[in-house]
Design a protein around this motif. Structure first.
Motif, PDB file in Angstrom:
ATOM      1  N   HIS A 131       0.828  -1.213   0.000  1.00 39.03           N
ATOM      2  CA  HIS A 131       0.000   0.000   0.000  1.00 39.03           C
ATOM      3  C   HIS A 131       0.859   1.259   0.000  1.00 39.03           C
ATOM      4  O   HIS A 131       0.509   2.254  -0.637  1.00 39.03           O
ATOM      5  N   ALA A 132       1.973   1.236   0.701  1.00 44.34           N
ATOM      6  CA  ALA A 132       2.851   2.410   0.717  1.00 44.34           C
ATOM      7  C   ALA A 132       3.392   2.703  -0.674  1.00 44.34           C
ATOM      8  O   ALA A 132       3.457   3.869  -1.097  1.00 44.34           O
ATOM      9  N   VAL A 133       3.786   1.669  -1.409  1.00 47.12           N
ATOM     10  CA  VAL A 133       4.296   1.874  -2.767  1.00 47.12           C
ATOM     11  C   VAL A 133       3.183   2.351  -3.692  1.00 47.12           C
ATOM     12  O   VAL A 133       3.368   3.285  -4.476  1.00 47.12           O
ATOM     13  N   ILE A 134       2.016   1.737  -3.599  1.00 46.43           N
ATOM     14  CA  ILE A 134       0.884   2.149  -4.433  1.00 46.43           C
ATOM     15  C   ILE A 134       0.507   3.597  -4.164  1.00 46.43           C
ATOM     16  O   ILE A 134       0.194   4.358  -5.090  1.00 46.43           O
ATOM     17  N   ASP A 135       0.559   4.000  -2.902  1.00 48.10           N
ATOM     18  CA  ASP A 135       0.201   5.373  -2.525  1.00 48.10           C
ATOM     19  C   ASP A 135       1.307   6.381  -2.833  1.00 48.10           C
ATOM     20  O   ASP A 135       1.152   7.568  -2.548  1.00 48.10           O
ATOM     21  N   GLN A 136       2.420   5.921  -3.353  1.00 45.69           N
ATOM     22  CA  GLN A 136       3.570   6.774  -3.674  1.00 45.69           C
ATOM     23  C   GLN A 136       4.090   7.507  -2.433  1.00 45.69           C
ATOM     24  O   GLN A 136       4.463   8.685  -2.478  1.00 45.69           O
ATOM     25  N   ALA A 137       4.088   6.798  -1.315  1.00 41.76           N
ATOM     26  CA  ALA A 137       4.619   7.367  -0.079  1.00 41.76           C
ATOM     27  C   ALA A 137       6.109   7.637  -0.246  1.00 41.76           C
ATOM     28  O   ALA A 137       6.821   6.908  -0.939  1.00 41.76           O
ATOM     29  N   GLU A 168      11.105   1.064  -7.407  1.00 42.44           N
ATOM     30  CA  GLU A 168      11.267  -0.073  -6.502  1.00 42.44           C
ATOM     31  C   GLU A 168       9.961  -0.844  -6.397  1.00 42.44           C
ATOM     32  O   GLU A 168       8.897  -0.264  -6.225  1.00 42.44           O
ATOM     33  N   THR A 169      10.039  -2.155  -6.471  1.00 41.92           N
ATOM     34  CA  THR A 169       8.857  -2.975  -6.261  1.00 41.92           C
ATOM     35  C   THR A 169       8.664  -3.230  -4.772  1.00 41.92           C
ATOM     36  O   THR A 169       9.615  -3.161  -3.985  1.00 41.92           O
ATOM     37  N   SER A 170       7.436  -3.553  -4.402  1.00 40.44           N
ATOM     38  CA  SER A 170       7.173  -3.850  -2.996  1.00 40.44           C
ATOM     39  C   SER A 170       7.957  -5.075  -2.548  1.00 40.44           C
ATOM     40  O   SER A 170       8.384  -5.163  -1.391  1.00 40.44           O
ATOM     41  N   GLY A 171       8.174  -6.023  -3.471  1.00 40.93           N
ATOM     42  CA  GLY A 171       8.952  -7.205  -3.121  1.00 40.93           C
ATOM     43  C   GLY A 171      10.376  -6.859  -2.751  1.00 40.93           C
ATOM     44  O   GLY A 171      10.932  -7.397  -1.783  1.00 40.93           O
ATOM     45  N   ALA A 172      10.996  -5.951  -3.505  1.00 42.60           N
ATOM     46  CA  ALA A 172      12.370  -5.550  -3.213  1.00 42.60           C
ATOM     47  C   ALA A 172      12.452  -4.780  -1.902  1.00 42.60           C
ATOM     48  O   ALA A 172      13.376  -4.981  -1.100  1.00 42.60           O
ATOM     49  N   VAL A 173      11.492  -3.898  -1.675  1.00 44.76           N
ATOM     50  CA  VAL A 173      11.477  -3.114  -0.438  1.00 44.76           C
ATOM     51  C   VAL A 173      11.286  -4.024   0.772  1.00 44.76           C
ATOM     52  O   VAL A 173      11.965  -3.898   1.796  1.00 44.76           O
ATOM     53  N   LEU A 174      10.356  -4.965   0.642  1.00 40.78           N
ATOM     54  CA  LEU A 174      10.066  -5.861   1.751  1.00 40.78           C
ATOM     55  C   LEU A 174      11.259  -6.760   2.062  1.00 40.78           C
ATOM     56  O   LEU A 174      11.567  -7.021   3.237  1.00 40.78           O
ATOM     57  N   ALA A 175      11.953  -7.228   1.030  1.00 36.20           N
ATOM     58  CA  ALA A 175      13.140  -8.056   1.255  1.00 36.20           C
ATOM     59  C   ALA A 175      14.214  -7.275   2.010  1.00 36.20           C
ATOM     60  O   ALA A 175      14.892  -7.810   2.890  1.00 36.20           O
ATOM     61  N   ASP A 176      14.361  -5.999   1.686  1.00 38.55           N
ATOM     62  CA  ASP A 176      15.334  -5.144   2.368  1.00 38.55           C
ATOM     63  C   ASP A 176      14.925  -4.916   3.820  1.00 38.55           C
ATOM     64  O   ASP A 176      15.745  -5.031   4.744  1.00 38.55           O
ATOM     65  N   LEU A 177      13.637  -4.606   4.035  1.00 41.60           N
ATOM     66  CA  LEU A 177      13.157  -4.373   5.392  1.00 41.60           C
ATOM     67  C   LEU A 177      13.196  -5.639   6.242  1.00 41.60           C
ATOM     68  O   LEU A 177      13.355  -5.568   7.469  1.00 41.60           O
ATOM     69  N   ALA A 227       1.051   7.139 -11.044  1.00 41.41           N
ATOM     70  CA  ALA A 227       0.119   6.203 -10.406  1.00 41.41           C
ATOM     71  C   ALA A 227       0.177   4.838 -11.071  1.00 41.41           C
ATOM     72  O   ALA A 227       0.055   3.803 -10.400  1.00 41.41           O
ATOM     73  N   VAL A 228       0.363   4.800 -12.383  1.00 42.89           N
ATOM     74  CA  VAL A 228       0.460   3.522 -13.098  1.00 42.89           C
ATOM     75  C   VAL A 228       1.708   2.767 -12.652  1.00 42.89           C
ATOM     76  O   VAL A 228       1.656   1.573 -12.345  1.00 42.89           O
ATOM     77  N   ALA A 229       2.857   3.465 -12.610  1.00 41.99           N
ATOM     78  CA  ALA A 229       4.087   2.817 -12.163  1.00 41.99           C
ATOM     79  C   ALA A 229       3.958   2.336 -10.719  1.00 41.99           C
ATOM     80  O   ALA A 229       4.402   1.236 -10.377  1.00 41.99           O
ATOM     81  N   ALA A 230       3.330   3.146  -9.876  1.00 36.97           N
ATOM     82  CA  ALA A 230       3.158   2.770  -8.473  1.00 36.97           C
ATOM     83  C   ALA A 230       2.265   1.548  -8.334  1.00 36.97           C
ATOM     84  O   ALA A 230       2.507   0.684  -7.480  1.00 36.97           O
ATOM     85  N   ARG A 231       1.234   1.452  -9.158  1.00 33.38           N
ATOM     86  CA  ARG A 231       0.350   0.280  -9.122  1.00 33.38           C
ATOM     87  C   ARG A 231       1.115  -0.973  -9.538  1.00 33.38           C
ATOM     88  O   ARG A 231       0.990  -2.039  -8.911  1.00 33.38           O
ATOM     89  N   ILE A 232       1.902  -0.870 -10.608  1.00 36.80           N
ATOM     90  CA  ILE A 232       2.674  -2.020 -11.072  1.00 36.80           C
ATOM     91  C   ILE A 232       3.674  -2.456 -10.008  1.00 36.80           C
ATOM     92  O   ILE A 232       3.757  -3.635  -9.646  1.00 36.80           O
ATOM     93  N   ASN A 233       4.431  -1.504  -9.481  1.00 40.15           N
ATOM     94  CA  ASN A 233       5.472  -1.833  -8.512  1.00 40.15           C
ATOM     95  C   ASN A 233       4.906  -2.264  -7.170  1.00 40.15           C
ATOM     96  O   ASN A 233       5.464  -3.138  -6.506  1.00 40.15           O
ATOM     97  N   GLY A 234       3.788  -1.662  -6.770  1.00 38.20           N
ATOM     98  CA  GLY A 234       3.201  -2.006  -5.482  1.00 38.20           C
ATOM     99  C   GLY A 234       2.614  -3.396  -5.440  1.00 38.20           C
ATOM    100  O   GLY A 234       2.551  -4.017  -4.377  1.00 38.20           O
ATOM    101  N   THR A 235       2.190  -3.921  -6.570  1.00 46.32           N
ATOM    102  CA  THR A 235       1.584  -5.257  -6.606  1.00 46.32           C
ATOM    103  C   THR A 235       2.535  -6.314  -7.172  1.00 46.32           C
ATOM    104  O   THR A 235       2.108  -7.413  -7.529  1.00 46.32           O
TER     105      THR A 235
END
Length: 348
Positions: A131-137, A168-177, A227-235
């Motif tokens: 959700h953070a990536v989709i929201d462009q936080a 950054e994709t959510s998968g990459a961010v989550l792996a780092d976190l 928003a399109v890039a954020a949707r792709i990367n967030g999911t």
């Protein structure tokens, strides 16, 4: 041997992102009395019964494993009885996947401590990074907090912050976190058990991050490029970003029929202006969904600009670079846009 060995901890977790935390607690010398994880699940096209990543790692480490899909009901009460018999100092939770009832929360002497991948109270729930990536936080992070009956509402012991970068994709961010958060959890657990940790109530306006489903992965090219890039990367990778590819078909179009459609997964995107000389329409502005195909890159036309597609996975095939995928497409092939041309330039 570390002085932490005198502390008995239950570790509760299920997915890959929880494995670094289990390793960190073991590496810090804590005694892992047992590992609680969800039952084995059917995985892949062949539906092979497979242990969770945490269960697999616990087996490698020779740790006792408790499997439970929930901690309520008759089966849940039985599991809680086994947990009570462990004589625990604390329980550490990282994406276990089930709620802990009040009776269970009281069992360890220092309660249950949860590592959550957001800056609470923002993004309480199952999918905070997505959700953070989709929201462009601009930022996300991780918190270690005291688990209580409310959804991610407990007081916070410690936190770390991390900037989010475009692309950054959510998968990459989550792996780092998962790695940095594991260290945070182990250090905080030590402070809790030695009595030097202080928990502060959450402050600020809470927001929710419920689990995403397949519909959340649909990419509407008629939205703004960011928003399109954020949707792709967030999911990406879960639940998976996808779009409908309309295959050009002159006979169908002449007959007034809708062009044939194919569902395609999009694996990463970067908001990027179209490089000079890439535009392949001779006249007028391209509509959202049009694919600008260059020699080494493919750009998707959105409402107010373009995004560069990183990887694409056609149905039934393996992921490939977007440029390689686009070379075999007939002229006129485009992605379907949900919005009409008149609404394409409206805000997100």
């Amino acid at each position: 041997m570390s002085g932490n060995s005198r502390y008995r901890i239950l570790f509760a977790g299920t997915p890959d992102t929880a494995v670094p935390s289990l390793d960190a607690l073991v590496g810090a010398g804590f005694t892992i009395a047992a590992v609680l994880t969800r039952p084995d699940a059917l995985v892949g096209r062949k539906r092979v019964l497979t242990p969770s990543p945490v269960a697999a790692r616990a087996a490698e480490l020779g740790l006792p494993i408790l499997r439970a899909s929930r901690l309520t009901g008759d089966a849940g009460r039985e599991t809680l009885g086994r947990i009570a018999a462990l004589d625990l100092d604390a329980a550490a939770v990282v994406a276990y996947g089930a709620l802990v009832p009040a009776a269970g929360l009281e069992m360890p002497r220092h309660g249950w401590v949860n590592l959550h991948f957001s800056l609470l109270p923002a993004y309480r729930g199952a999918a905070p990074v997505q959700h953070a990536v989709i929201d462009q936080a601009a930022q996300t992070g991780a918190c270690v907090f005291q688990l209580e009956e409310g959804l991610d509402t407990g007081p916070v012991f410690s936190r770390l912050e991390r900037d989010l970068q475009p692309g950054e994709t959510s998968g990459a961010v989550l792996a780092d976190l998962a790695v940095s958060g594991a260290e945070l959890l182990a250090n905080t657990m030590g402070a809790i058990l030695t009595g030097t940790a202080t928990a502060e109530p959450q402050r600020g306006e809470p927001s929710l991050a419920p689990k995403l489903n397949q519909a959340d992965g649909f990419v509407d090219a008629a939205r703004p490029a960011a928003a399109v890039a954020a949707r792709i990367n967030g999911t990406t990778p879960e639940p998976g970003a996808w779009a409908l590819l309309e295959m050009a078909s002159a006979p169908a179009e002449e007959a007034g029929e809708r062009p044939a459609q194919q569902r395609v997964k999009l694996l990463g995107a970067v908001p990027e202006e179209l490089p000079e000389g890439t535009a392949d329409l001779p006249l007028g502005d391209p509509l959202p969904g049009h694919l600008h195909r260059g020699r080494t890159a493919v750009h998707l036309q959105c409402a107010d600009g373009t995004v560069r597609l990183v990887q694409v996975q056609p149905a039934g095939k393996k992921p490939m670079s977007a440029a390689d995928w686009a070379r075999g497409l007939p002229e006129g092939t485009r992605f379907q846009a949900e919005a009409t041309a008149e609404t394409a330039t409206e805000g997100p």
